[in-house]
Design a protein around this motif. Structure first.
Motif, short mmCIF file in Angstrom:
data_model
loop_
_atom_site.label_atom_id
_atom_site.label_comp_id
_atom_site.label_asym_id
_atom_site.label_seq_id
_atom_site.Cartn_x
_atom_site.Cartn_y
_atom_site.Cartn_z
N VAL A 1 0.92 -1.17 -0.09
CA VAL A 1 0.03 0.04 -0.07
C VAL A 1 0.87 1.29 -0.06
N GLY A 2 2.02 1.23 0.83
CA GLY A 2 2.89 2.31 0.98
C GLY A 2 3.52 2.70 -0.44
N ALA A 3 4.18 1.67 -1.28
CA ALA A 3 4.36 1.72 -2.47
C ALA A 3 3.41 2.46 -3.58
N LEU A 4 2.22 1.81 -3.53
CA LEU A 4 1.15 2.57 -4.07
C LEU A 4 1.34 4.11 -3.71
N TYR A 5 1.48 4.33 -2.57
CA TYR A 5 1.24 5.83 -2.15
C TYR A 5 2.44 6.71 -2.84
N HIS A 6 3.71 6.19 -2.44
CA HIS A 6 4.83 7.06 -2.75
C HIS A 6 5.02 7.06 -4.21
N SER A 7 5.05 5.96 -4.86
CA SER A 7 5.43 6.00 -6.51
C SER A 7 4.18 5.85 -7.26
N GLY A 8 3.06 5.38 -6.74
CA GLY A 8 2.15 5.23 -7.62
C GLY A 8 1.07 6.64 -7.52
N ILE A 9 0.78 7.01 -6.50
CA ILE A 9 -0.27 8.30 -6.24
C ILE A 9 0.79 9.69 -6.12
N ARG A 10 1.49 9.50 -5.40
CA ARG A 10 2.20 10.95 -5.02
C ARG A 10 2.94 11.48 -6.22
N LEU A 11 3.67 10.41 -6.69
CA LEU A 11 4.83 10.77 -7.90
C LEU A 11 3.70 11.44 -8.71
N THR A 12 2.91 10.81 -9.51
CA THR A 12 2.18 11.36 -10.68
C THR A 12 1.20 12.30 -10.17
N TYR A 13 0.72 12.36 -9.04
CA TYR A 13 -0.30 13.43 -8.58
C TYR A 13 0.41 14.74 -8.35
N SER A 14 1.60 14.61 -7.66
CA SER A 14 2.19 16.22 -7.56
C SER A 14 2.97 16.67 -8.90
N THR A 15 3.44 15.79 -9.69
CA THR A 15 4.00 16.23 -10.87
C THR A 15 2.97 16.65 -11.78
N PHE A 16 1.97 15.90 -12.28
CA PHE A 16 1.04 16.03 -13.41
C PHE A 16 -0.30 16.83 -13.01
N PHE A 17 -0.68 16.40 -11.81
CA PHE A 17 -2.02 17.09 -11.34
C PHE A 17 -1.81 18.06 -10.14
N SER A 18 -2.32 17.74 -9.24
CA SER A 18 -2.26 18.74 -8.05
C SER A 18 -2.91 20.01 -8.31
N HIS A 19 -1.76 20.91 -8.70
CA HIS A 19 -2.14 22.35 -9.05
C HIS A 19 -1.47 23.11 -10.23
N ASP A 20 -1.64 24.28 -10.72
CA ASP A 20 -0.99 24.93 -11.74
C ASP A 20 0.18 25.16 -11.25
N SER A 21 1.53 24.73 -11.55
CA SER A 21 2.79 25.06 -11.12
C SER A 21 3.30 26.47 -12.00
N GLY A 22 2.39 26.68 -13.06
CA GLY A 22 3.14 27.94 -14.08
C GLY A 22 3.91 27.60 -15.02
N HIS A 23 4.67 26.07 -14.85
CA HIS A 23 5.46 25.56 -15.96
C HIS A 23 4.63 25.26 -17.13
N ARG A 24 5.23 25.69 -18.30
CA ARG A 24 4.70 25.24 -19.45
C ARG A 24 5.63 24.67 -20.35
N PRO A 25 6.15 23.17 -19.93
CA PRO A 25 7.37 22.54 -20.61
C PRO A 25 6.90 22.12 -21.92
N GLN A 26 7.80 21.67 -22.69
CA GLN A 26 7.63 20.72 -23.99
C GLN A 26 7.51 19.15 -23.48
N GLU A 27 6.82 18.60 -24.53
CA GLU A 27 6.79 16.97 -23.97
C GLU A 27 8.29 16.45 -24.34
N ALA A 28 8.71 15.48 -23.43
CA ALA A 28 10.06 15.07 -23.37
C ALA A 28 10.60 14.39 -24.94
N PRO A 29 11.73 14.91 -24.90
CA PRO A 29 12.48 14.30 -26.31
C PRO A 29 12.16 13.07 -26.69
N ILE A 30 11.85 12.77 -28.11
CA ILE A 30 11.45 11.60 -28.83
C ILE A 30 12.46 10.35 -28.34
#
Lengths: 78, 562
Positions: B380-409
């Protein structure tokens, strides 16, 4: 609040609702499908669901405690 | 040709890497990895032994345990080449290829001396991946990393020598803990496997490496240690509890750490716990579980490091407190990150599900209820830190103001392959299990297991949503969370420095005392020679000093003898 923030909020709400529905479905399904585990305790009805919820809260509570003890300012080692 | 140690070709090829033009170099490295992998077709047995000083170095030994590790190490090395394709500087490519080669060669070491040589080689080559960051902070972390890694090697050599004196054998085979020699070897492995309190180097150093350097580091060193423990100490009961502690305790750190690459370093450490529990149990089923878990975790861990590395590459930071809302700008990276997260969370149809099931089954069979519950909570812990937290705080959560390009091909291609492997292993468990050391007749996909696992994951996520809603979930705060490296970065200097300083002060005081004593003696001697007490015999000051010294020496000698 930016457009993106509003959108993120809406997505969060939708995801939560979806999770509740899926969660309920997973509880109901146990009535029809027999579930068993590797240890005796796991055979109790809806054990994984209860365990996961309790473990989650427990993990977060302990983390908050550890943060209070072991957290330092960002440049601590500099 | 197949007698040559796998990995050796990669190390040799690394020597040419700095001199090759950019794109050609990447193809050249893939070619070297493929040729090296061809050496795995040699099959089980000893294929190359070299007599040195009357002792035989077994440079190429292969069996059912080396093969799965060798396969995944080659895959990881190839993925790293693709992921780093955009990088024009040669340093990371050279170090990365040699490092992967050294780790693969170490897997095939049949004796402890050969193992020691490659063990140290992984340390010396990989440190350049941290140095390549070219910052003061990274340089210091690199030196700390090197010290710890070399210390592990020295302990291995010392342990091996004692073990040889005891048993007359250098062979690297199953050992029994007991003598100082075996304990030293065990601890040497334990340092690289990041046992509790010996783990500080991992979270200290890995996040300081370059974007591609961290991905390279994540695969080899710790899993080489897992292999070494599986060969040397399978069935050692201590490992069950060491593993359980690792799986459990590091979760909390992963939840509050702000640097997401450091979160992944904790998460990596937590995953090692599952493998070490399996090795501690030591049955065929448990070893299968440990190896399966090592195999899949190398892939999903690399995938997660790749995704966060891509974010770091595009945004310039991997700190949770500075990220958010990136799903719109890096959607593919987000999808791959979620695949990695679902794999580590053991979601059905993803690789973690097929591997974790074997470890859990082995623990259940053994009747270790407490360990089973700890590992279940750790899942359950692994689900938390690597499944939810990582994805959530990077890609969702709130608008951080960054407007990056997609990763290199090239990064996307590497992530797509890694993600594809996660799913392939998830949907084809039977084929995957054939790679494992022992025959395994097991089908993880039955309705009971699927529903149980889905409940675990979904209710873990529900608890997260619930805690977020009520503001109970800890926020991402910029901070340093103390880890076991604190003992040598802060505590040791606090204790050792004052000791050294007071020692110096005492030496200085002693020196002053001796000098003033000598000076006063000189004065007395002068006075005596200038003001003779009587008669014509006037000894010079030197003679008086000599008499005094002689008297002192006599006194000391007399005291010592008496």
């Amino acid at each position: 609040m930016s457009n993106l923030d509003q959108k993120l909020k809406k997505m969060g709400r939708l995801a939560s609702i979806a999770l509740v529905i899926i969660g309920m479905a997973l509880l109901v399904i146990e009535v029809f499908v027999h579930r068993h585990g590797e240890i005796a305790m796991e055979d109790l009805p809806v054990f994984p669901a209860v365990f996961a919820f309790v473990a989650s809260v427990f993990i977060v509570v302990i983390s908050i405690g550890i943060r209070a003890i072991l957290s330092r300012r960002e440049d601590y080692y500099d | 040709m197949t007698d040559l140690t796998p990995g050796l070709l990669m190390i040799l090829a690394a020597g040419a890497v700095p001199y090759l033009p950019h794109h050609f170099r990447q193809f050249f490295m893939l070619g070297a990895i493929a040729l090296s992998a061809f050496g795995l077709t040699a099959g089980a047995g000893v294929h190359w032994a070299l007599p040195v000083f009357g002792h035989e170095l077994i440079l190429h030994h292969a069996d059912h345990l080396t093969l799965p590790f060798a396969i995944i190490f080659h895959i990881a090395a190839a993925l790293n080449v693709i992921y780093g394709w955009h990088e024009r500087k040669a340093m990371e490519h050279t170090a990365g290829l040699a490092y992967a080669g050294a780790a693969i060669a170490a897997l095939h070491a049949g004796d402890l001396i050969t193992l020691f040589i490659w063990w140290e080689a992984t340390a010396v080559t990989s440190v350049f991946l941290i140095l390549a960051s070219a910052s003061e902070r990274a340089n210091q972390a690199a030196m700390r990393y090197l010290l710890v890694q070399v210390a592990s090697g020295v302990m291995l050599l010392a342990g091996a020598s004692l073990y040889w004196r005891e048993t007359g054998s250098w062979a690297f085979a199953a050992m029994e803990l007991g003598s100082l020699g075996t304990w030293l070897i065990f601890l040497a492995f334990g340092i690289k496997a990041a046992f509790p309190l010996l783990n500080g180097w991992l979270q200290d150093a890995y996040p300081e490496a370059t974007v591609i350097g961290t991905v390279m580091l994540s695969a080899f060193t710790t899993k080489l240690a897992i292999y070494a423990l599986a060969r040397g100490f399978a069935g050692t009961e201590y490992l069950i509890w060491i593993g359980a502690v690792m799986a459990a305790v590091l979760i909390f750190f992963a939840l509050i750490e702000n640097d997401l690459r450091r979160v992944l370093a904790y998460s990596l450490n937590n995953q090692l716990g599952f493998m070490i529990v399996g090795i501690g149990i030591g049955t065929d089923l448990a070893i299968n579980g440990a190896v399966a878990h090592a195999f899949v975790s190398i892939i999903y861990k690399a995938l997660l490091f790749m995704a966060i590395g891509a974010v770091l590459h595009r945004v310039g930071t991997a700190k949770a407190s500075e990220l958010g809302g990136l799903y719109k700008f890096m959607p593919l990276t987000m999808v791959f990150c979620i695949i990695g997260g679902m794999s580590i969370a053991a979601f059905p149809l993803f690789s973690g599900f097929t591997a974790k099931a074997v470890v859990m089954k082995a623990v259940g069979y053994k009747g270790l209820v407490e360990v089973y519950l700890i590992l279940l909570a750790a899942s359950v812990g692994a689900l938390y830190h690597s499944g939810i937290r990582l994805t959530y705080s990077t890609f969702f959560s709130h608008d951080s103001g960054h407007r990056p390009q997609e990763a290199p091909i090239n990064m996307l291609v590497a992530m797509a392959i890694a993600g594809g492997l996660c799913i392939a292993i998830g949907v084809m468990p039977t084929q995957f299990y054939q790679l494992l050391p022992y025959a395994l007749d097991y089908q993880p996909y039955d309705a009971s297991h699927i529903i149980g696992q889905l409940q675990l994951v979904v209710f873990g996520m529900l608890a997260f949503a619930f805690m977020m809603r009520f503001g109970f979930y800890p926020k991402n705060i910029a901070a340093t969370v103390l880890n076991s490296d604190w003992f040598y970065r802060r505590l040791a200097p606090w204790i050792v420095l004052p000791l050294v300083q007071s020692g110096l002060a005492m030496a200085k005081a002693a020196e002053t005392a001796v000098v003033s004593f000598a000076q006063s003696m000189m004065r007395i001697a002068k006075d005596m020679s200038n003001h003779p007490l009587s008669g014509p015999v006037i000894p010079g000051p030197a003679a008086v000093v000599q008499v005094i010294l002689l008297a002192m020496i006599l006194a000391v000698v007399y005291a010592a003898l008496g």
